[in-house]
Design an enzyme around this catalytic site. Sequence first.
Site, PDB file in Angstrom:
ATOM      1  CD  GLN A  81      -8.881  -1.840   4.434  1.00 22.04           C
ATOM      2  OE1 GLN A  81      -9.134  -2.633   5.337  1.00 22.04           O
ATOM      3  NE2 GLN A  81      -9.596  -1.792   3.330  1.00 22.04           N
ATOM      4  N   GLY A  82      -3.958  -0.513   3.555  1.00 18.00           N
ATOM      5  CA  GLY A  82      -3.406   0.020   2.324  1.00 18.00           C
ATOM      6  C   GLY A  82      -3.255  -1.102   1.317  1.00 18.00           C
ATOM      7  CE1 TYR A  83      -7.153  -3.043  -0.861  1.00 28.09           C
ATOM      8  CE2 TYR A  83      -7.162  -0.789  -0.070  1.00 28.09           C
ATOM      9  CZ  TYR A  83      -7.754  -2.025  -0.157  1.00 28.09           C
ATOM     10  OH  TYR A  83      -8.940  -2.254   0.481  1.00 28.09           O
ATOM     11  CG  LEU A  84       1.527  -4.206  -0.392  1.00 20.68           C
ATOM     12  CD1 LEU A  84       1.947  -5.563   0.122  1.00 20.68           C
ATOM     13  CD2 LEU A  84       2.669  -3.208  -0.250  1.00 20.68           C
ATOM     14  CG  LEU A 101      -0.517   1.261  -4.584  1.00 19.85           C
ATOM     15  CD1 LEU A 101      -1.665   0.646  -5.368  1.00 19.85           C
ATOM     16  CD2 LEU A 101       0.590   1.713  -5.515  1.00 19.85           C
TER      17      LEU A 101
END
Length: 162
Positions: free
Chosen positions: A27-30, A82
């Site tokens: 998972q990643g964060y925009l 990010l």
Amino acid sequence: MIEKERKFKVKSNKFICLSHKVINIKQGYLSKGNNLTIRIRISDEKAYLCIKGPSSKSGISRFEFEKEISLIEGNKLLKLCLPRIIFKKRYLIEYKKQLLEIDVFQDFLKGLIIAEIELNSESQKVSLPDWIGEEVTGIKSFYNSQLSKLTDSEVDDLIRLY
């Protein structure tokens, strides 16, 4: 939808043999600010877009909107995230009619193991096995969005101090 959950550190790996399912997650964060987090998650072969609002005072409740998206969209969006993508294995365990989700973090977060239990209400009583440790509900440094920002030495400190 309002998500209600409590989080705990895990003291040992006794839980592994109790698991009925293991899910590989990246998972990643925009976006991640004080009041809003936008996450992309790929769980095995499914992708999700998730928006989370600020936590309640107790840290137990927060607004969460999650929608399944195509795997192609998920992989494209993950490339826009990010830095510092989170990789973890999630072990699902039934314990006294409760579902425990145990996240074993990998890569730069290796050594961190967190248990989550979803609640029906903030006041719901929970039964916990002896391998569950200190509660970290509401401690922002244990939010995945915050973990993704940590340096290697900050990760070491987090694991050692809690």
